[in-house]
Design a protein around this motif. Structure first.
Motif, short mmCIF file in Angstrom:
data_model
loop_
_atom_site.label_atom_id
_atom_site.label_comp_id
_atom_site.label_asym_id
_atom_site.label_seq_id
_atom_site.Cartn_x
_atom_site.Cartn_y
_atom_site.Cartn_z
N GLU A 60 0.96 -1.04 -0.04
CA GLU A 60 0.07 -0.17 0.15
C GLU A 60 1.06 0.99 -0.31
O GLU A 60 0.87 2.08 1.06
CB GLU A 60 -1.14 0.41 1.40
CG GLU A 60 -1.89 -1.08 1.58
CD GLU A 60 -2.72 -1.62 2.68
OE1 GLU A 60 -3.91 -0.36 2.45
OE2 GLU A 60 -3.11 -2.21 3.49
N LEU B 116 0.28 4.89 1.50
CA LEU B 116 -0.14 5.12 2.57
C LEU B 116 1.46 5.40 3.46
O LEU B 116 1.28 6.23 4.78
CB LEU B 116 -0.28 4.06 3.13
CG LEU B 116 -1.77 3.89 3.46
CD1 LEU B 116 -1.65 2.33 4.19
CD2 LEU B 116 -2.94 4.61 2.95
N THR C 115 -8.81 7.53 -0.02
CA THR C 115 -7.13 7.17 -0.27
C THR C 115 -6.87 8.47 1.18
O THR C 115 -6.19 8.12 1.51
CB THR C 115 -6.38 7.12 -1.13
OG1 THR C 115 -6.72 6.48 -2.31
CG2 THR C 115 -4.62 7.58 -1.41
N LYS D 149 -8.28 9.29 3.26
CA LYS D 149 -9.16 9.36 4.94
C LYS D 149 -8.15 8.31 5.07
O LYS D 149 -7.35 7.23 6.17
CB LYS D 149 -10.15 8.32 5.04
CG LYS D 149 -10.68 7.99 5.99
CD LYS D 149 -12.70 8.05 6.25
CE LYS D 149 -12.75 7.03 6.88
NZ LYS D 149 -14.27 6.57 7.21
N ARG D 150 -7.79 6.45 3.94
CA ARG D 150 -7.05 5.91 4.82
C ARG D 150 -4.87 6.70 5.03
O ARG D 150 -4.55 5.55 5.83
CB ARG D 150 -6.05 5.21 4.07
CG ARG D 150 -7.66 4.11 3.09
CD ARG D 150 -7.74 2.61 1.91
NE ARG D 150 -6.54 2.18 2.13
CZ ARG D 150 -5.69 2.63 1.00
NH1 ARG D 150 -5.60 2.96 -0.29
NH2 ARG D 150 -5.14 1.53 1.16
N GLU E 31 -5.24 7.73 8.51
CA GLU E 31 -5.71 6.44 9.48
C GLU E 31 -4.39 6.16 9.97
O GLU E 31 -3.70 5.86 11.09
CB GLU E 31 -6.85 5.78 9.93
CG GLU E 31 -7.67 5.50 9.31
CD GLU E 31 -8.64 6.34 10.59
OE1 GLU E 31 -7.76 5.43 12.11
OE2 GLU E 31 -8.88 7.33 10.54
N GLU E 32 -3.50 5.87 8.44
CA GLU E 32 -1.81 5.36 8.53
C GLU E 32 -1.37 6.50 9.56
O GLU E 32 -0.12 6.26 10.47
CB GLU E 32 -1.15 5.00 7.72
CG GLU E 32 0.25 4.15 7.70
CD GLU E 32 -0.36 2.82 7.72
OE1 GLU E 32 0.60 2.32 8.53
OE2 GLU E 32 -1.67 2.85 7.75
#
Length: 296
Positions: A128, A131, A198, A200-201, A204-205
């Motif tokens: 990923e 991120l 993306t 948002k991810r 969160e990361e």
């Protein structure tokens, strides 16, 4: 319903840098309120404690920068690829050689929680990569901000040379003006094309990056607590000091379960260090990120 939609749309700032800053505010406040950071800022840290924290940083940055190099041409990372200005692995190698000597690689260990952090970095880089910017942002901009404060504190508290030996990690020779560079970095990061899901991810990361750091501190605290207890028993029963060490390196450099290898490697150098002083040193990582991220 309409009000709920409005709230959700306004809950995350449009710029990625601002979204990251806002989303990690709570964990920053938790870190800032601890005695760890306050006491470190008072200069209450020993040299041996500092050395062990620097070793953990080496493993983390080695993984981060390996994955950055793997993904330097990825659209989600190209804009913030600044190896000459930011990368820390080489600097950490120099610091570890200064503290431990030429055989420093044989003297340091990677505790389980640090390995978990390393594993996450490798997973992100390989599966990923979009991120990866979250980890780079929280680490490097923290280094450029709060890390500079900690450099002065560590240099004074540890009586390190004024010429900078042992503190290369904090020295960014490729950055002449930290404030302007951070502005550039944020601008470049905000230019990355990213859909809302993306984004948002990534946010969160960034939170996960903080949690991984906290887990590193917690394990080190447990290791030192165990070390302190073992040292106390060893003083009462000297014959126990060498038990169970014959197979310490049987499985090579892979981190040993429950931190046993870490304890063995550092028993001699930390046996006389008060537990409280060691715990203070563990704040080094969290203050580098927490102070730095919100000093931008």
């Amino acid at each position: 319903m309409e009000g709920s939609k409005t709230h959700n749309s306004e809950s995350m700032p449009g710029d990625l840098s601002e979204a990251l800053k806002e989303a990690t505010k709570e964990v920053h406040e938790q870190a800032e309120s601890t005695e760890f950071m306050k006491n470190f800022q008072r200069g209450q840290v020993s040299l041996q404690e500092f050395k062990m924290v620097m070793a953990s940083l080496y493993y983390i940055y080695s993984a981060l920068e390996e994955e950055i190099e793997r993904n330097k041409d990825h659209p989600a990372y190209i804009p913030v690829y600044f190896p000459a200005e930011l990368h820390r692995r080489t600097s950490l190698q120099e610091d570890l050689e200064y503290f431990y000597g030429p055989l420093w690689r044989e003297e340091i260990s990677c505790p389980e929680s640090t390995q978990k952090y390393v594993n996450r970095l490798h997973y992100v880089g390989q599966h990923e990569p979009e991120l990866l910017v979250a980890h780079a942002y929280t680490r490097y901009l923290g280094d450029l901000s709060g890390g500079q404060v900690l450099k002065k504190i560590a240099q004074k508290a540890l009586h390190l040379p004024s010429t900078g030996e042992g503190l290369e990690f904090f020295t960014f020779e490729g950055v002449s003006n930290a404030t302007k560079f951070k502005q550039l970095y944020r601008s470049r990061m905000n230019s990355i094309e990213m859909d809302p899901a993306t984004k948002k991810r990534v946010v969160e990361e960034a939170k996960q990056a903080f949690l991984l750091n906290i887990q590193v501190f917690e394990e080190l605290q447990k290791l030192v607590s165990q070390l302190h207890e073992n040292s106390h028993h060893a003083q009462q029963k000297p014959e126990l000091r060498t038990r169970g060490t014959s197979g310490a390196h049987e499985h090579g450099p892979v981190p040993v379960k429950e931190g046993e290898k870490t304890l063995m490697k550092h028993t001699d150098m930390l046996s006389s260090t008060p537990l409280v002083r060691w715990i203070l040193a563990l704040s080094f990582l969290v203050t580098t990120v927490a102070v730095g991220l919100f000093a931008m």
